[in-house]
Design an enzyme around this catalytic site. Structure first.
Site, PDB file in Angstrom:
ATOM      1  N   ASP A   1      23.364  46.786  41.132  1.00 48.47           N
ATOM      2  CA  ASP A   1      24.202  46.842  39.919  1.00 48.47           C
ATOM      3  C   ASP A   1      24.070  48.127  39.094  1.00 48.47           C
ATOM      4  OD1 ASP A   1      24.612  44.251  40.821  1.00 48.47           O
ATOM      5  OD2 ASP A   1      24.156  43.277  38.917  1.00 48.47           O
TER       6      ASP A   1
ATOM      7  N   ASP B   1      28.022  43.704  40.165  1.00 44.61           N
ATOM      8  CA  ASP B   1      28.469  42.569  39.368  1.00 44.61           C
ATOM      9  C   ASP B   1      29.989  42.723  39.303  1.00 44.61           C
ATOM     10  OD1 ASP B   1      27.372  40.316  38.106  1.00 44.61           O
ATOM     11  OD2 ASP B   1      27.386  41.247  36.119  1.00 44.61           O
TER      12      ASP B   1
ATOM     13  N   HIS C   1      33.238  40.744  38.106  1.00 45.41           N
ATOM     14  CA  HIS C   1      33.761  39.570  37.414  1.00 45.41           C
ATOM     15  C   HIS C   1      35.286  39.563  37.291  1.00 45.41           C
ATOM     16  CE1 HIS C   1      29.772  38.270  36.588  1.00 45.41           C
ATOM     17  NE2 HIS C   1      29.487  39.226  35.727  1.00 45.41           N
TER      18      HIS C   1
ATOM     19  N   LYS D   1      29.437  40.247  43.688  1.00 47.59           N
ATOM     20  CA  LYS D   1      29.040  38.897  43.280  1.00 47.59           C
ATOM     21  C   LYS D   1      29.626  38.567  41.921  1.00 47.59           C
ATOM     22  CE  LYS D   1      24.798  40.921  41.424  1.00 47.59           C
ATOM     23  NZ  LYS D   1      24.999  40.788  39.987  1.00 47.59           N
TER      24      LYS D   1
ATOM     25  N   CYS E   1      19.062  40.989  37.095  1.00 53.27           N
ATOM     26  CA  CYS E   1      19.623  41.005  38.448  1.00 53.27           C
ATOM     27  C   CYS E   1      18.653  41.567  39.487  1.00 53.27           C
ATOM     28  CB  CYS E   1      20.956  41.739  38.461  1.00 53.27           C
ATOM     29  SG  CYS E   1      22.232  40.773  37.594  1.00 53.27           S
TER      30      CYS E   1
END
Ligand SMILES: [Zn+2]
Length: 186
Positions: free
Chosen positions: A8, A50, A52, A97, A141
């Site tokens: 990340d 990450d 989203h 993810k 994370c």
């Protein structure tokens, strides 16, 4: 066989981003140096993002910074992009993810190329047994990725100089937790 895992290192987790961590820029530049070092000895280099779209209660207008956070790393925004120092040319695979739920561990993600292969499957397929884990944030994370890597049976080193925490207190606890779970902290 050893792989470098970059967790990340995205603009929103670096200074100026929605959830910027203080050491984000330094860590990104140090990781990039390691990526480009011809003698780094890695058989593979992978990164997580990450990623989203609508992760439910992971986002909040009144975040508690434990289970809920300001909006960050939304697909299609610059905040979700890798820090510009990260050398994408050297990445053998990217694992994304958290599209519709909170996902702290890179092992919850799937390969960007097929949306199916998990990081554990991909690494095993390449014969990787040992992981050097780096990235952001040490206490969230990175920690979740390290603990899952150990559960998956990998031998894990955490390169702490190449990790950036949210907060020193939770960083110290995370380092203890990762060590107790079997990771080598270097
Ligand atoms: Zn997130």
């Amino acid at each position: 066989m050893r792989a470098l895992v970059i967790v990340d290192v995205q603009n929103d987790f670096c200074p100026g981003g929605a959830l910027g961590t203080e050491r984000g820029n330094i860590v990104a530049e140090q990781i990039a140096r390691l990526q480009r070092d011809p003698d780094n000895g890695y058989d593979a280099i992978v990164a997580t993002q990450d990623w989203h779209i609508d992760p439910g209660t992971h986002f909040s207008d009144n975040p508690d910074y434990i289970d809920s956070w300001p909006v960050h790393c939304v697909v299609g925004t610059g905040g979700a992009d890798f820090h510009p120092a990260i050398d994408e040319e050297t990445l053998h695979q990217i694992f994304r993810k958290g599209e519709y739920t909170a996902a702290y561990s890179g092992f919850e993600g799937h390969a960007a190329t097929d949306d199916i292969t998990t990081m554990a499957e991909w690494l095993r397929d390449k014969g990787i047994t040992d992981l050097d884990i780096t990235g952001i944030a040490t206490d969230y994370c990175v920690k979740a990725t390290v603990l899952d890597a150990l559960k998956e049976g990998f031998t894990v080193r955490v390169l702490t100089d190449l990790c950036s925490p949210v907060h020193p207190d939770t960083e110290a606890q995370a380092l203890t937790d990762m060590k107790n779970a079997g990771a080598e902290i270097v």
